[in-house]
Design a protein around this motif. Structure first.
Motif, PDB file in Angstrom:
ATOM      1  N   HIS A 137      26.472  62.590  19.989  1.00 12.10           N
ATOM      2  CA  HIS A 137      27.250  63.684  20.565  1.00 12.10           C
ATOM      3  C   HIS A 137      28.120  64.314  19.482  1.00 12.10           C
ATOM      4  N   PRO A 138      28.299  65.637  19.507  1.00 11.65           N
ATOM      5  CA  PRO A 138      29.161  66.288  18.520  1.00 11.65           C
ATOM      6  C   PRO A 138      30.586  65.735  18.491  1.00 11.65           C
ATOM      7  N   ASP A 139      31.085  65.216  19.615  1.00 12.99           N
ATOM      8  CA  ASP A 139      32.439  64.650  19.638  1.00 12.99           C
ATOM      9  C   ASP A 139      32.593  63.464  18.691  1.00 12.99           C
ATOM     10  N   LEU A 140      31.498  62.747  18.419  1.00 13.44           N
ATOM     11  CA  LEU A 140      31.552  61.617  17.486  1.00 13.44           C
ATOM     12  C   LEU A 140      31.943  62.086  16.089  1.00 13.44           C
ATOM     13  N   LEU A 141      31.609  63.326  15.767  1.00 13.46           N
ATOM     14  CA  LEU A 141      31.811  63.856  14.416  1.00 13.46           C
ATOM     15  C   LEU A 141      33.206  64.432  14.198  1.00 13.46           C
TER      16      LEU A 141
END
Length: 183
Positions: free
Chosen positions: A106-110
């Protein structure tokens, strides 16, 4: 793509439930499709996550944008948030165990990580790139070894180091893919 069901893939847990996988981490998943207990067919996925798939053989038809995705045995196909992919399988393909390994994150991990700043530089995620990445046997081992290290980290209790370790390993796999594309 209007003739199929559109399924948004906005989070890891929803994707895992759709195929019958256990969710070990809310923002990343390493998937072995041979372990799937459910297989959706004739559907379009609207990706809200990043995905890399190592495919061994042609287990389905992938329609990416307005064209068929070009992939063969031992290739990686990649998708980014906002992209649509239609999956169609024959009855025979549904009965045959899939030899596909995947990484979804998920982009939130980044958020707030060096990978978050660098993700736009990985051009194999571009929507107009419908050419898959063909791997040598050695490159395939590097990819699967790194996937296994990501899976190992996901099996550990989440702590203050988890995000850094996971994003560093994901960056490593993306850097390998970038190298392989550039060769």
């Amino acid at each position: 793509m209007s003739d199929t069901t559109i399924i948004p893939i906005d989070n890891i847990d929803a994707y895992n439930k759709m195929y019958g996988f256990e969710t070990l981490h809310p923002l990343v998943s390493v998937i072995d499709m041979a372990e799937a207990t459910k297989i959706p067919n004739h559907v379009s996925f609207r990706y809200g996550v990043y995905a890399l798939w190592l495919k061994d053989g042609i287990q389905c038809s992938l329609h990416y944008g307005r064209q068929l995705y070009d992939y063969q045995d031992g290739t990686i196909v990649s998708f980014a948030p906002g992209q649509m992919v239609r999956v169609d399988m024959t009855e025979e393909q549904l009965r045959t165990p899939s030899h596909t390994l995947g990484l979804l994150f998920h982009p939130d991990l980044l958020f707030g990580t060096p990978l978050g700043k660098a993700i736009s530089g990985y051009h194999f995620f571009d929507y107009d790139s419908a050419e898959s990445l063909h791997l040598s046997e050695r490159e395939r081992r590097m990819y699967t070894d790194t996937l296994n290290s990501i899976r190992f980290e996901m099996e550990q209790p989440v702590d203050k180091h988890s995000q850094t370790i996971l994003t560093d390993r994901i960056k490593l796999i993306l850097d390998y893919c970038q190298r392989f594309y550039d060769r």
